[in-house]
Design a protein around this motif. Sequence first.
Motif, PDB file in Angstrom:
ATOM      1  N   GLY A 105      44.188  45.542  44.691  1.00 44.82           N
ATOM      2  CA  GLY A 105      43.680  46.859  45.051  1.00 44.82           C
ATOM      3  C   GLY A 105      42.256  47.063  44.580  1.00 44.82           C
ATOM      4  N   LYS A 106      41.558  48.003  45.227  1.00 40.07           N
ATOM      5  CA  LYS A 106      40.152  48.231  44.912  1.00 40.07           C
ATOM      6  C   LYS A 106      39.927  48.706  43.483  1.00 40.07           C
ATOM      7  CE  LYS A 106      38.805  49.185  49.689  1.00 40.07           C
ATOM      8  NZ  LYS A 106      38.203  50.165  50.631  1.00 40.07           N
ATOM      9  N   ASP A 107      40.919  49.356  42.886  1.00 41.38           N
ATOM     10  CA  ASP A 107      40.761  49.864  41.521  1.00 41.38           C
ATOM     11  C   ASP A 107      41.490  48.991  40.505  1.00 41.38           C
ATOM     12  OD1 ASP A 107      43.337  50.480  42.302  1.00 41.38           O
ATOM     13  OD2 ASP A 107      43.352  52.457  41.350  1.00 41.38           O
ATOM     14  N   SER A 108      41.787  47.736  40.870  1.00 44.02           N
ATOM     15  CA  SER A 108      42.565  46.878  39.972  1.00 44.02           C
ATOM     16  C   SER A 108      41.844  46.622  38.652  1.00 44.02           C
ATOM     17  CB  SER A 108      42.921  45.557  40.658  1.00 44.02           C
ATOM     18  OG  SER A 108      41.753  44.855  41.040  1.00 44.02           O
ATOM     19  N   TRP A 109      40.512  46.480  38.690  1.00 43.66           N
ATOM     20  CA  TRP A 109      39.768  46.250  37.454  1.00 43.66           C
ATOM     21  C   TRP A 109      39.879  47.448  36.524  1.00 43.66           C
ATOM     22  CZ3 TRP A 109      37.920  42.762  34.365  1.00 43.66           C
ATOM     23  CH2 TRP A 109      36.969  43.098  33.403  1.00 43.66           C
ATOM     24  N   GLN A 110      39.786  48.633  37.087  1.00 40.17           N
ATOM     25  CA  GLN A 110      39.907  49.846  36.269  1.00 40.17           C
ATOM     26  C   GLN A 110      41.304  49.939  35.660  1.00 40.17           C
ATOM     27  OE1 GLN A 110      38.509  49.741  39.313  1.00 40.17           O
ATOM     28  NE2 GLN A 110      36.382  50.203  38.771  1.00 40.17           N
ATOM     29  N   ARG A 111      42.314  49.585  36.428  1.00 36.14           N
ATOM     30  CA  ARG A 111      43.682  49.621  35.907  1.00 36.14           C
ATOM     31  C   ARG A 111      43.875  48.563  34.836  1.00 36.14           C
ATOM     32  NH1 ARG A 111      45.096  48.984  41.249  1.00 36.14           N
ATOM     33  NH2 ARG A 111      46.908  47.681  40.788  1.00 36.14           N
ATOM     34  N   TYR A 112      43.278  47.408  35.032  1.00 33.57           N
ATOM     35  CA  TYR A 112      43.333  46.351  34.013  1.00 33.57           C
ATOM     36  C   TYR A 112      42.690  46.841  32.720  1.00 33.57           C
ATOM     37  CZ  TYR A 112      41.890  41.999  31.640  1.00 33.57           C
ATOM     38  OH  TYR A 112      41.656  41.007  30.713  1.00 33.57           O
ATOM     39  N   MET A 113      41.530  47.461  32.830  1.00 36.22           N
ATOM     40  CA  MET A 113      40.817  47.925  31.646  1.00 36.22           C
ATOM     41  C   MET A 113      41.536  49.072  30.943  1.00 36.22           C
ATOM     42  SD  MET A 113      38.327  45.991  31.059  1.00 36.22           S
ATOM     43  CE  MET A 113      37.567  46.997  29.765  1.00 36.22           C
ATOM     44  N   ALA A 114      42.366  49.788  31.669  1.00 37.18           N
ATOM     45  CA  ALA A 114      43.114  50.897  31.069  1.00 37.18           C
ATOM     46  C   ALA A 114      44.262  50.400  30.207  1.00 37.18           C
ATOM     47  CB  ALA A 114      43.644  51.821  32.162  1.00 37.18           C
ATOM     48  N   GLY A 115      44.640  49.139  30.359  1.00 39.56           N
ATOM     49  CA  GLY A 115      45.705  48.580  29.540  1.00 39.56           C
ATOM     50  C   GLY A 115      46.378  47.394  30.188  1.00 39.56           C
ATOM     51  N   HIS A 116      46.349  46.252  29.493  1.00 40.30           N
ATOM     52  CA  HIS A 116      46.966  45.023  29.985  1.00 40.30           C
ATOM     53  C   HIS A 116      47.573  44.276  28.811  1.00 40.30           C
ATOM     54  CE1 HIS A 116      42.650  44.242  29.124  1.00 40.30           C
ATOM     55  NE2 HIS A 116      43.158  43.221  28.459  1.00 40.30           N
ATOM     56  N   GLN A 159      55.781  31.225  35.735  1.00 39.23           N
ATOM     57  CA  GLN A 159      56.806  32.256  35.832  1.00 39.23           C
ATOM     58  C   GLN A 159      56.158  33.615  36.081  1.00 39.23           C
ATOM     59  OE1 GLN A 159      58.692  31.321  31.891  1.00 39.23           O
ATOM     60  NE2 GLN A 159      60.580  31.251  33.091  1.00 39.23           N
ATOM     61  N   VAL A 160      56.933  34.504  36.675  1.00 32.07           N
ATOM     62  CA  VAL A 160      56.512  35.881  36.902  1.00 32.07           C
ATOM     63  C   VAL A 160      57.377  36.790  36.043  1.00 32.07           C
ATOM     64  CG1 VAL A 160      56.350  37.746  38.601  1.00 32.07           C
ATOM     65  CG2 VAL A 160      55.717  35.403  39.238  1.00 32.07           C
ATOM     66  N   ILE A 161      56.753  37.756  35.389  1.00 36.15           N
ATOM     67  CA  ILE A 161      57.505  38.698  34.564  1.00 36.15           C
ATOM     68  C   ILE A 161      58.317  39.614  35.465  1.00 36.15           C
ATOM     69  CG2 ILE A 161      57.353  40.643  32.967  1.00 36.15           C
ATOM     70  CD1 ILE A 161      54.875  39.340  31.763  1.00 36.15           C
ATOM     71  N   ASN A 162      59.622  39.586  35.319  1.00 30.12           N
ATOM     72  CA  ASN A 162      60.506  40.444  36.102  1.00 30.12           C
ATOM     73  C   ASN A 162      60.272  41.899  35.716  1.00 30.12           C
ATOM     74  OD1 ASN A 162      62.484  41.236  37.851  1.00 30.12           O
ATOM     75  ND2 ASN A 162      64.194  40.433  36.669  1.00 30.12           N
ATOM     76  N   GLY A 163      59.869  42.710  36.682  1.00 29.51           N
ATOM     77  CA  GLY A 163      59.573  44.114  36.403  1.00 29.51           C
ATOM     78  C   GLY A 163      58.114  44.378  36.103  1.00 29.51           C
ATOM     79  N   GLY A 164      57.343  43.316  35.899  1.00 29.92           N
ATOM     80  CA  GLY A 164      55.906  43.449  35.729  1.00 29.92           C
ATOM     81  C   GLY A 164      55.464  44.259  34.529  1.00 29.92           C
ATOM     82  N   LEU A 165      54.317  44.881  34.663  1.00 28.51           N
ATOM     83  CA  LEU A 165      53.730  45.649  33.561  1.00 28.51           C
ATOM     84  C   LEU A 165      54.662  46.755  33.101  1.00 28.51           C
ATOM     85  CD1 LEU A 165      51.167  46.102  31.809  1.00 28.51           C
ATOM     86  CD2 LEU A 165      50.433  47.753  33.550  1.00 28.51           C
ATOM     87  N   GLN A 166      55.363  47.389  34.037  1.00 29.42           N
ATOM     88  CA  GLN A 166      56.267  48.476  33.670  1.00 29.42           C
ATOM     89  C   GLN A 166      57.367  47.987  32.738  1.00 29.42           C
ATOM     90  OE1 GLN A 166      55.090  47.787  36.633  1.00 29.42           O
ATOM     91  NE2 GLN A 166      54.296  49.656  37.606  1.00 29.42           N
ATOM     92  N   ALA A 167      57.865  46.776  32.978  1.00 31.70           N
ATOM     93  CA  ALA A 167      58.900  46.221  32.106  1.00 31.70           C
ATOM     94  C   ALA A 167      58.350  45.973  30.712  1.00 31.70           C
ATOM     95  CB  ALA A 167      59.442  44.921  32.701  1.00 31.70           C
ATOM     96  N   ALA A 168      57.080  45.522  30.642  1.00 30.39           N
ATOM     97  CA  ALA A 168      56.456  45.292  29.338  1.00 30.39           C
ATOM     98  C   ALA A 168      56.297  46.599  28.582  1.00 30.39           C
ATOM     99  CB  ALA A 168      55.103  44.613  29.521  1.00 30.39           C
ATOM    100  N   ILE A 169      55.866  47.635  29.282  1.00 31.64           N
ATOM    101  CA  ILE A 169      55.709  48.947  28.646  1.00 31.64           C
ATOM    102  C   ILE A 169      57.060  49.465  28.166  1.00 31.64           C
ATOM    103  CG2 ILE A 169      55.084  51.360  29.073  1.00 31.64           C
ATOM    104  CD1 ILE A 169      52.927  50.294  31.012  1.00 31.64           C
ATOM    105  N   HIS A 170      58.081  49.306  29.010  1.00 33.85           N
ATOM    106  CA  HIS A 170      59.431  49.761  28.649  1.00 33.85           C
ATOM    107  C   HIS A 170      59.956  49.018  27.433  1.00 33.85           C
ATOM    108  CE1 HIS A 170      63.364  51.586  29.319  1.00 33.85           C
ATOM    109  NE2 HIS A 170      63.915  50.376  29.221  1.00 33.85           N
ATOM    110  N   ALA A 171      59.526  47.762  27.279  1.00 33.86           N
ATOM    111  CA  ALA A 171      59.962  46.953  26.138  1.00 33.86           C
ATOM    112  C   ALA A 171      59.064  47.156  24.918  1.00 33.86           C
ATOM    113  CB  ALA A 171      59.987  45.485  26.528  1.00 33.86           C
ATOM    114  N   SER A 172      58.157  48.120  25.003  1.00 38.01           N
ATOM    115  CA  SER A 172      57.252  48.468  23.897  1.00 38.01           C
ATOM    116  C   SER A 172      56.306  47.334  23.528  1.00 38.01           C
ATOM    117  CB  SER A 172      58.057  48.909  22.657  1.00 38.01           C
ATOM    118  OG  SER A 172      58.840  50.051  22.955  1.00 38.01           O
ATOM    119  N   VAL A 173      55.961  46.502  24.506  1.00 41.08           N
ATOM    120  CA  VAL A 173      54.954  45.470  24.276  1.00 41.08           C
ATOM    121  C   VAL A 173      53.594  46.153  24.207  1.00 41.08           C
ATOM    122  CG1 VAL A 173      53.852  43.411  25.208  1.00 41.08           C
ATOM    123  CG2 VAL A 173      56.320  43.733  25.472  1.00 41.08           C
ATOM    124  N   PRO A 174      52.835  45.954  23.138  1.00 41.63           N
ATOM    125  CA  PRO A 174      51.539  46.639  23.021  1.00 41.63           C
ATOM    126  C   PRO A 174      50.550  46.169  24.081  1.00 41.63           C
ATOM    127  CG  PRO A 174      51.793  44.993  21.287  1.00 41.63           C
ATOM    128  CD  PRO A 174      53.119  45.104  21.964  1.00 41.63           C
TER     129      PRO A 174
END
Length: 278
Positions: free
Chosen positions: A25-36, A113-128
Motif C-alpha cells: 500500500g501507498k502508506d506502508s512505510w508510514q505504517r512500518y514506522m509507526a510500529g514493526h 515461514q509466514v507469521i499466522n495472523g501477521g502483525l495483529q497476532a504479534a500485538i495480541h501476543a504482547s510482542v513489543p
Amino acid sequence: MLPLCEIKDTDLNKPGIVIIDARGGKDSWQRYMAGHLKNAIYADLDKHLAASVTDAAVGGRHPLPEIKDFATLLGTWGITPDSHVIVYDDKSAANSAARLWWMLQAIGHEKVQVINGGLQAAIHASVPLSTDVYTPVPAVPYPVTLTYKGTADITETAAAAQDDHRLVIDVRETARYLGQTEPIDLIAGHIPGAVNLPYVKNLDADGNYLPAEALRKAYEEVLTNVEPENVIVHCGSGVTACHTLLGMAHAGIIGPKLYVGSWSEWSRRGLPIATDKR
C-alpha cells in the motif's frame, strides 16, 4: 519446515533469523514506522516484490522482478540459503507476505515461514514493537536458477481452464468473479472455466489461517480428482493468489502453479470473459 508459524512459538531473536515486514500500500512505510517487529526489514510490494509495469496487458499489474534483481535484493537484505526467513504483513498475509513467501520458495529457499495472523497476532501476543529502521548486514547476491518455479503463463492458463483434468482457481471476491463489480481492473468478470474460491475463506474470524485439516477439506472439495500439479491459482495481479498457495502448502497440497499476470493481464488482452450477474 511448515510454511506458517505461530508468533507465540517463534524465537525472533534466534541467530540466522531474518524478519521481513512486507506490508503493501501507498502508506506502508508510514505504517512500518509507526510500529514493526524488532529488526524487521521493510519490504515494499511495488518496489521490491514486483517489476515496474510498462504494460499491464503483458505480465499484469504486479509482474515478477527479474530473478537476478531479486537475488541482488535478497543479498542486500542479508539473506543466504541458510537464512531462516520469517515474513509478516498487517493483512493476514493477503497483501505481500504470502507473495514474498511464494517468491522465496519458487527460487528454492527452504527455510521461509509466514507469521499466522501477521502483525495483529504479534500485538495480541504482547510482542513489543519498534520504530527503529533496521539496516541488515548485506551478503552476496542469492544464488538462483534461471527462473521462478511454479508459474503458469496466459496460454497455459487458458488451456487449463477448458481441460476437465485441470483446474483454474480465482481467489478474488465473488462479486468481482461474477462481474458484478470491478474496482481495480478495466473489465469485470472471470476467465471462462475458472472456479471461484475467495481467499478470505482461508481465514477464521480472527484473521488467522484455518487449521490445516480444515483447509485441506475445503480445497479438496474444489479440486475433486484434479492432481495438485494440474491446478493454477490466480487473483487480480498475482499477489493475493499467493495467500491461497500458502494455505495449500500448509494443508499439504503441493504443486499448484501461480498465474502471475492474473485477471489484470487476462482482462486487457481481448480474450473471452465470463460473467454471471444474477
